[in-house]
Design a protein around this motif. Structure first.
Motif, PDB file in Angstrom:
ATOM      1  N   LYS A   1       0.840  -1.201   0.000  1.00  0.00           N
ATOM      2  CA  LYS A   1       0.000   0.000   0.000  1.00  0.00           C
ATOM      3  C   LYS A   1       0.881   1.259   0.000  1.00  0.00           C
ATOM      4  N   LEU A   2       0.421   2.274  -0.700  1.00  0.00           N
ATOM      5  CA  LEU A   2       1.066   3.588  -0.673  1.00  0.00           C
ATOM      6  C   LEU A   2       0.164   4.535   0.102  1.00  0.00           C
ATOM      7  N   ILE A   3       0.757   5.261   1.061  1.00  0.00           N
ATOM      8  CA  ILE A   3      -0.007   6.109   1.969  1.00  0.00           C
ATOM      9  C   ILE A   3       0.502   7.545   1.905  1.00  0.00           C
ATOM     10  N   GLY A   4      -0.423   8.487   1.968  1.00  0.00           N
ATOM     11  CA  GLY A   4      -0.109   9.896   2.122  1.00  0.00           C
ATOM     12  C   GLY A   4      -0.902  10.464   3.283  1.00  0.00           C
ATOM     13  N   GLN A   5      -0.256  11.300   4.107  1.00  0.00           N
ATOM     14  CA  GLN A   5      -0.933  11.841   5.295  1.00  0.00           C
ATOM     15  C   GLN A   5      -0.593  13.316   5.502  1.00  0.00           C
ATOM     16  N   LEU A   6      -1.586  14.042   5.979  1.00  0.00           N
ATOM     17  CA  LEU A   6      -1.408  15.381   6.534  1.00  0.00           C
ATOM     18  C   LEU A   6      -1.714  15.272   8.017  1.00  0.00           C
ATOM     19  N   LYS A   7      -0.743  15.639   8.876  1.00  0.00           N
ATOM     20  CA  LYS A   7      -0.870  15.406  10.317  1.00  0.00           C
ATOM     21  C   LYS A   7      -0.794  16.727  11.091  1.00  0.00           C
ATOM     22  N   TRP A   8      -1.639  16.818  12.119  1.00  0.00           N
ATOM     23  CA  TRP A   8      -1.624  17.958  13.033  1.00  0.00           C
ATOM     24  C   TRP A   8      -1.434  17.432  14.456  1.00  0.00           C
ATOM     25  N   GLN A   9      -0.297  17.796  15.078  1.00  0.00           N
ATOM     26  CA  GLN A   9       0.004  17.361  16.433  1.00  0.00           C
ATOM     27  C   GLN A   9      -0.035  18.564  17.379  1.00  0.00           C
ATOM     28  N   GLN A  10      -0.649  18.364  18.521  1.00  0.00           N
ATOM     29  CA  GLN A  10      -0.679  19.417  19.536  1.00  0.00           C
ATOM     30  C   GLN A  10       0.296  19.070  20.653  1.00  0.00           C
ATOM     31  N   VAL A  11       1.245  19.973  20.889  1.00  0.00           N
ATOM     32  CA  VAL A  11       2.245  19.801  21.945  1.00  0.00           C
ATOM     33  C   VAL A  11       1.896  20.737  23.099  1.00  0.00           C
ATOM     34  N   GLU A  12       1.886  20.190  24.302  1.00  0.00           N
ATOM     35  CA  GLU A  12       1.558  20.996  25.489  1.00  0.00           C
ATOM     36  C   GLU A  12       2.736  21.017  26.455  1.00  0.00           C
ATOM     37  N   ASN A  13       3.090  22.224  26.890  1.00  0.00           N
ATOM     38  CA  ASN A  13       4.073  22.408  27.954  1.00  0.00           C
ATOM     39  C   ASN A  13       3.355  22.171  29.278  1.00  0.00           C
ATOM     40  N   ILE A  14       3.669  21.060  29.936  1.00  0.00           N
ATOM     41  CA  ILE A  14       2.930  20.659  31.137  1.00  0.00           C
ATOM     42  C   ILE A  14       3.087  21.678  32.259  1.00  0.00           C
ATOM     43  N   ASP A  15       4.227  22.342  32.353  1.00  0.00           N
ATOM     44  CA  ASP A  15       4.476  23.288  33.452  1.00  0.00           C
ATOM     45  C   ASP A  15       3.529  24.474  33.433  1.00  0.00           C
ATOM     46  N   ASN A  16       3.288  25.044  32.254  1.00  0.00           N
ATOM     47  CA  ASN A  16       2.469  26.256  32.207  1.00  0.00           C
ATOM     48  C   ASN A  16       1.222  26.122  31.325  1.00  0.00           C
ATOM     49  N   GLY A  17       0.997  24.948  30.749  1.00  0.00           N
ATOM     50  CA  GLY A  17      -0.214  24.737  29.958  1.00  0.00           C
ATOM     51  C   GLY A  17      -0.185  25.338  28.570  1.00  0.00           C
ATOM     52  N   SER A  18       0.952  25.900  28.160  1.00  0.00           N
ATOM     53  CA  SER A  18       1.052  26.469  26.810  1.00  0.00           C
ATOM     54  C   SER A  18       0.994  25.363  25.762  1.00  0.00           C
ATOM     55  N   ARG A  19       0.357  25.651  24.629  1.00  0.00           N
ATOM     56  CA  ARG A  19       0.183  24.649  23.589  1.00  0.00           C
ATOM     57  C   ARG A  19       0.590  25.214  22.227  1.00  0.00           C
ATOM     58  N   ARG A  20       0.998  24.284  21.382  1.00  0.00           N
ATOM     59  CA  ARG A  20       1.364  24.666  20.015  1.00  0.00           C
ATOM     60  C   ARG A  20       1.031  23.519  19.089  1.00  0.00           C
ATOM     61  N   VAL A  21       0.441  23.833  17.935  1.00  0.00           N
ATOM     62  CA  VAL A  21       0.101  22.819  16.939  1.00  0.00           C
ATOM     63  C   VAL A  21       1.195  22.791  15.875  1.00  0.00           C
ATOM     64  N   LEU A  22       1.728  21.601  15.634  1.00  0.00           N
ATOM     65  CA  LEU A  22       2.761  21.395  14.625  1.00  0.00           C
ATOM     66  C   LEU A  22       2.185  20.514  13.512  1.00  0.00           C
ATOM     67  N   ASP A  23       2.268  20.986  12.281  1.00  0.00           N
ATOM     68  CA  ASP A  23       1.740  20.189  11.172  1.00  0.00           C
ATOM     69  C   ASP A  23       2.874  19.553  10.372  1.00  0.00           C
ATOM     70  N   SER A  24       2.545  18.493   9.646  1.00  0.00           N
ATOM     71  CA  SER A  24       3.552  17.768   8.879  1.00  0.00           C
ATOM     72  C   SER A  24       2.880  17.010   7.735  1.00  0.00           C
ATOM     73  N   THR A  25       3.708  16.571   6.788  1.00  0.00           N
ATOM     74  CA  THR A  25       3.253  15.789   5.643  1.00  0.00           C
ATOM     75  C   THR A  25       4.098  14.523   5.548  1.00  0.00           C
ATOM     76  N   LEU A  26       3.429  13.372   5.358  1.00  0.00           N
ATOM     77  CA  LEU A  26       4.128  12.094   5.300  1.00  0.00           C
ATOM     78  C   LEU A  26       3.731  11.313   4.056  1.00  0.00           C
ATOM     79  N   LEU A  27       4.665  10.489   3.586  1.00  0.00           N
ATOM     80  CA  LEU A  27       4.424   9.640   2.418  1.00  0.00           C
ATOM     81  C   LEU A  27       5.269   8.380   2.549  1.00  0.00           C
TER      82      LEU A  27
END
Length: 209
Positions: free
Chosen positions: A118-144
């Motif tokens: 199988k050949l796969i393509g993906q668009l991914k959105w990951q949310q990273v949270e700083n546990i100490d202060n609750g700050s968050r950031r979304v990091l996107d990526s492309t995979l194949l």
């Protein structure tokens, strides 16, 4: 007497000249059997690994034509295990969404069954949270990349499919440089999400073919 013998001889000769009825041979019968037509079908599938490990969702659906199939899907799950997610200490990682497309071929069968590539393509959105202060950031990526698996038919169209894959980060979440990114004043650096995303899981599905 001679006249009778002559008549019999002529009749025998005429009989040998008459066309004989065709007797179908085994080869002719075999060739006359119509081939099974390639059928258009569909399939639905769920990722049991994502459900069991992360209480998340991985759902797919698509169409099939003989030994070929193509579809689309969606993932969403929380990834609390650092041994799997690669998130460093002090950070929490969740997959907010993965838009997934796939195309597969089953070379050993005329339907969705047995081994496949199988050949796969993906668009991914990951949310990273700083546990100490609750700050968050979304990091996107492309995979194949490719996936290998095997479909075991259970009952009628129901099937199980163990599979493994290696997806290349065409566009990594931390950029092409791979440098740490700032999340709430702390550097986030995930070594697992820089070049390849390797995985193994098992799915359950149903083929309408």
């Amino acid at each position: 007497m001679q006249f009778t013998t002559l008549v019999l001889t002529v009749n025998t000769a005429l009989a040998t000249l008459q066309p004989q009825p065709d007797v179908p041979s085994a080869a002719t019968d075999t060739q006359s059997v119509p081939a099974v037509p390639t059928r258009l079908g569909a399939y639905v599938e769920a990722d049991l690994g994502v459900l069991a490990l992360f209480r998340g969702a991985g759902l797919f659906a698509g169409v099939s034509y003989g030994s070929w199939r193509a579809g689309a899907g969606f993932y969403r799950f929380h990834s609390p295990y650092r041994s799997l997610s690669g998130a460093p200490e002090g950070f929490d990682l969740s997959v907010e969404g993965i838009a997934h497309i796939e195309a597969a071929w089953h070379p050993l069968s005329t339907r969705i069954e047995g081994g496949y590539v199988k050949l796969i393509g993906q668009l991914k959105w990951q949310q990273v949270e700083n546990i100490d202060n609750g700050s968050r950031r979304v990091l996107d990526s492309t995979l194949l990349g490719p996936e290998l698996g095997w479909i075991f038919r259970v009952i009628e169209g129901a099937y199980l499919t163990p599979r493994v894959g290696a997806l290349y980060y065409v566009d990594p979440p931390q950029g092409r440089s791979g440098d740490a990114v700032d999340v709430g004043g702390a550097p986030y650096d995930n070594p697992r999400h820089k070049t390849w995303d390797l995985y193994g899981t098992i799915g359950i599905g149903y083929a309408f073919d």
